[in-house]
Design a protein around this motif. Structure first.
Motif, PDB file in Angstrom:
ATOM      1  N   GLU A  13       0.836  -1.206   0.000  1.00 30.05           N
ATOM      2  CA  GLU A  13       0.000   0.000   0.000  1.00 30.05           C
ATOM      3  C   GLU A  13       0.871   1.257   0.000  1.00 30.05           C
ATOM      4  O   GLU A  13       0.611   2.203  -0.742  1.00 30.05           O
ATOM      5  CB  GLU A  13      -0.937  -0.028   1.217  1.00 30.05           C
ATOM      6  CG  GLU A  13      -1.998   1.051   1.196  1.00 30.05           C
ATOM      7  CD  GLU A  13      -1.603   2.310   1.946  1.00 30.05           C
ATOM      8  OE1 GLU A  13      -1.968   3.402   1.490  1.00 30.05           O
ATOM      9  OE2 GLU A  13      -0.929   2.212   2.973  1.00 30.05           O
ATOM     10  N   ILE A  14       1.910   1.265   0.813  1.00 28.13           N
ATOM     11  CA  ILE A  14       2.804   2.426   0.891  1.00 28.13           C
ATOM     12  C   ILE A  14       3.572   2.621  -0.419  1.00 28.13           C
ATOM     13  O   ILE A  14       3.877   3.748  -0.807  1.00 28.13           O
ATOM     14  CB  ILE A  14       3.744   2.297   2.104  1.00 28.13           C
ATOM     15  CG1 ILE A  14       2.937   2.491   3.391  1.00 28.13           C
ATOM     16  CG2 ILE A  14       4.905   3.281   2.026  1.00 28.13           C
ATOM     17  CD1 ILE A  14       3.677   2.212   4.671  1.00 28.13           C
ATOM     18  N   LEU A  15       3.837   1.528  -1.122  1.00 26.41           N
ATOM     19  CA  LEU A  15       4.529   1.602  -2.411  1.00 26.41           C
ATOM     20  C   LEU A  15       3.545   1.721  -3.571  1.00 26.41           C
ATOM     21  O   LEU A  15       3.826   1.304  -4.690  1.00 26.41           O
ATOM     22  CB  LEU A  15       5.444   0.383  -2.589  1.00 26.41           C
ATOM     23  CG  LEU A  15       6.556   0.259  -1.551  1.00 26.41           C
ATOM     24  CD1 LEU A  15       7.314  -1.033  -1.733  1.00 26.41           C
ATOM     25  CD2 LEU A  15       7.490   1.458  -1.622  1.00 26.41           C
ATOM     26  N   ASP A  16       2.392   2.303  -3.298  1.00 25.88           N
ATOM     27  CA  ASP A  16       1.370   2.590  -4.309  1.00 25.88           C
ATOM     28  C   ASP A  16       0.827   1.339  -4.990  1.00 25.88           C
ATOM     29  O   ASP A  16       0.500   1.353  -6.177  1.00 25.88           O
ATOM     30  CB  ASP A  16       1.892   3.587  -5.346  1.00 25.88           C
ATOM     31  CG  ASP A  16       2.343   4.902  -4.718  1.00 25.88           C
ATOM     32  OD1 ASP A  16       1.678   5.333  -3.758  1.00 25.88           O
ATOM     33  OD2 ASP A  16       3.332   5.479  -5.176  1.00 25.88           O
ATOM     34  N   GLY A  17       0.762   0.230  -4.250  1.00 23.36           N
ATOM     35  CA  GLY A  17       0.158  -0.985  -4.765  1.00 23.36           C
ATOM     36  C   GLY A  17       0.966  -1.707  -5.823  1.00 23.36           C
ATOM     37  O   GLY A  17       0.431  -2.512  -6.570  1.00 23.36           O
ATOM     38  N   GLN A  18       2.246  -1.440  -5.874  1.00 24.90           N
ATOM     39  CA  GLN A  18       3.092  -2.011  -6.924  1.00 24.90           C
ATOM     40  C   GLN A  18       3.767  -3.301  -6.467  1.00 24.90           C
ATOM     41  O   GLN A  18       4.781  -3.277  -5.779  1.00 24.90           O
ATOM     42  CB  GLN A  18       4.150  -1.001  -7.351  1.00 24.90           C
ATOM     43  CG  GLN A  18       3.569   0.256  -7.965  1.00 24.90           C
ATOM     44  CD  GLN A  18       4.644   1.247  -8.337  1.00 24.90           C
ATOM     45  OE1 GLN A  18       5.816   0.912  -8.413  1.00 24.90           O
ATOM     46  NE2 GLN A  18       4.243   2.473  -8.565  1.00 24.90           N
ATOM     47  N   ASP A  19       3.221  -4.433  -6.900  1.00 25.16           N
ATOM     48  CA  ASP A  19       3.851  -5.725  -6.610  1.00 25.16           C
ATOM     49  C   ASP A  19       5.248  -5.794  -7.212  1.00 25.16           C
ATOM     50  O   ASP A  19       6.148  -6.414  -6.649  1.00 25.16           O
ATOM     51  CB  ASP A  19       3.026  -6.879  -7.181  1.00 25.16           C
ATOM     52  CG  ASP A  19       1.882  -7.280  -6.281  1.00 25.16           C
ATOM     53  OD1 ASP A  19       2.085  -7.367  -5.061  1.00 25.16           O
ATOM     54  OD2 ASP A  19       0.781  -7.512  -6.812  1.00 25.16           O
ATOM     55  N   SER A  20       5.450  -5.145  -8.349  1.00 20.27           N
ATOM     56  CA  SER A  20       6.754  -5.206  -9.023  1.00 20.27           C
ATOM     57  C   SER A  20       7.874  -4.654  -8.144  1.00 20.27           C
ATOM     58  O   SER A  20       8.997  -5.156  -8.175  1.00 20.27           O
ATOM     59  CB  SER A  20       6.715  -4.455 -10.353  1.00 20.27           C
ATOM     60  OG  SER A  20       6.412  -3.085 -10.148  1.00 20.27           O
ATOM     61  N   VAL A  21       7.570  -3.649  -7.338  1.00 20.90           N
ATOM     62  CA  VAL A  21       8.590  -3.091  -6.437  1.00 20.90           C
ATOM     63  C   VAL A  21       8.925  -4.108  -5.345  1.00 20.90           C
ATOM     64  O   VAL A  21      10.088  -4.283  -4.990  1.00 20.90           O
ATOM     65  CB  VAL A  21       8.131  -1.752  -5.827  1.00 20.90           C
ATOM     66  CG1 VAL A  21       9.146  -1.222  -4.832  1.00 20.90           C
ATOM     67  CG2 VAL A  21       7.890  -0.728  -6.928  1.00 20.90           C
ATOM     68  N   LEU A  22       7.908  -4.813  -4.840  1.00 25.21           N
ATOM     69  CA  LEU A  22       8.156  -5.833  -3.822  1.00 25.21           C
ATOM     70  C   LEU A  22       8.964  -6.995  -4.396  1.00 25.21           C
ATOM     71  O   LEU A  22       9.824  -7.563  -3.710  1.00 25.21           O
ATOM     72  CB  LEU A  22       6.842  -6.336  -3.228  1.00 25.21           C
ATOM     73  CG  LEU A  22       6.084  -5.308  -2.392  1.00 25.21           C
ATOM     74  CD1 LEU A  22       4.738  -5.858  -1.964  1.00 25.21           C
ATOM     75  CD2 LEU A  22       6.893  -4.870  -1.202  1.00 25.21           C
ATOM     76  N   VAL A  23       8.711  -7.342  -5.643  1.00 20.02           N
ATOM     77  CA  VAL A  23       9.492  -8.393  -6.296  1.00 20.02           C
ATOM     78  C   VAL A  23      10.952  -7.942  -6.405  1.00 20.02           C
ATOM     79  O   VAL A  23      11.873  -8.709  -6.106  1.00 20.02           O
ATOM     80  CB  VAL A  23       8.924  -8.728  -7.699  1.00 20.02           C
ATOM     81  CG1 VAL A  23       9.877  -9.616  -8.482  1.00 20.02           C
ATOM     82  CG2 VAL A  23       7.564  -9.381  -7.572  1.00 20.02           C
TER      83      VAL A  23
END
Length: 117
Positions: free
Chosen positions: A78-88
């Motif tokens: 959520e803090i990273l604007d919903g970007q799964d790619s950043v978590l990957v």
């Protein structure tokens, strides 16, 4: 020397990071050579401090527990604007770092940098 743990990161690292941001240790971005403070009142995007704290906590939990809780995952996403790619990306970088560290440790490859005394 302090041992690594999620709790030590929460107790020692996060307060230092927050103090750095709150105390003016991090330079504000400039727009057209004019100083400007970060305004998130009208934006869904989180502040740089919130993003950095979330990433540090995500990384610390992953390294300490070899996974992250659903809560940590959802909060960070959520803090990273919903970007799964950043978590990957973050997870991949942490995994690669661990791989290199394990390899260096197992084969006792010395650092080129001498430890300070």
């Amino acid at each position: 020397r302090m041992e690594f743990s999620l709790e030590n990161v929460k107790k020692h690292v996060i307060p230092m990071l927050e103090k750095e941001h709150d105390g003016g240790g991090v330079k504000q971005e400039q727009d057209n050579n004019n100083s400007k403070k970060e305004d998130t009142s009208q934006s869904p995007h989180k502040t740089k401090k919130e993003r950095e704290v979330a990433i540090v906590l995500f990384a610390a939990e992953l390294l300490d527990r070899n996974t992250v809780s659903d809560e940590t995952y959802a909060t960070t996403k959520e803090i990273l604007d919903g970007q799964d790619s950043v978590l990957v990306e973050i997870t991949s970088i942490i995994g690669y770092y661990a791989y290199v560290a394990y390899t260096l440790n197992v084969f006792k490859i010395a650092s080129a940098v001498k430890p300070s005394e």
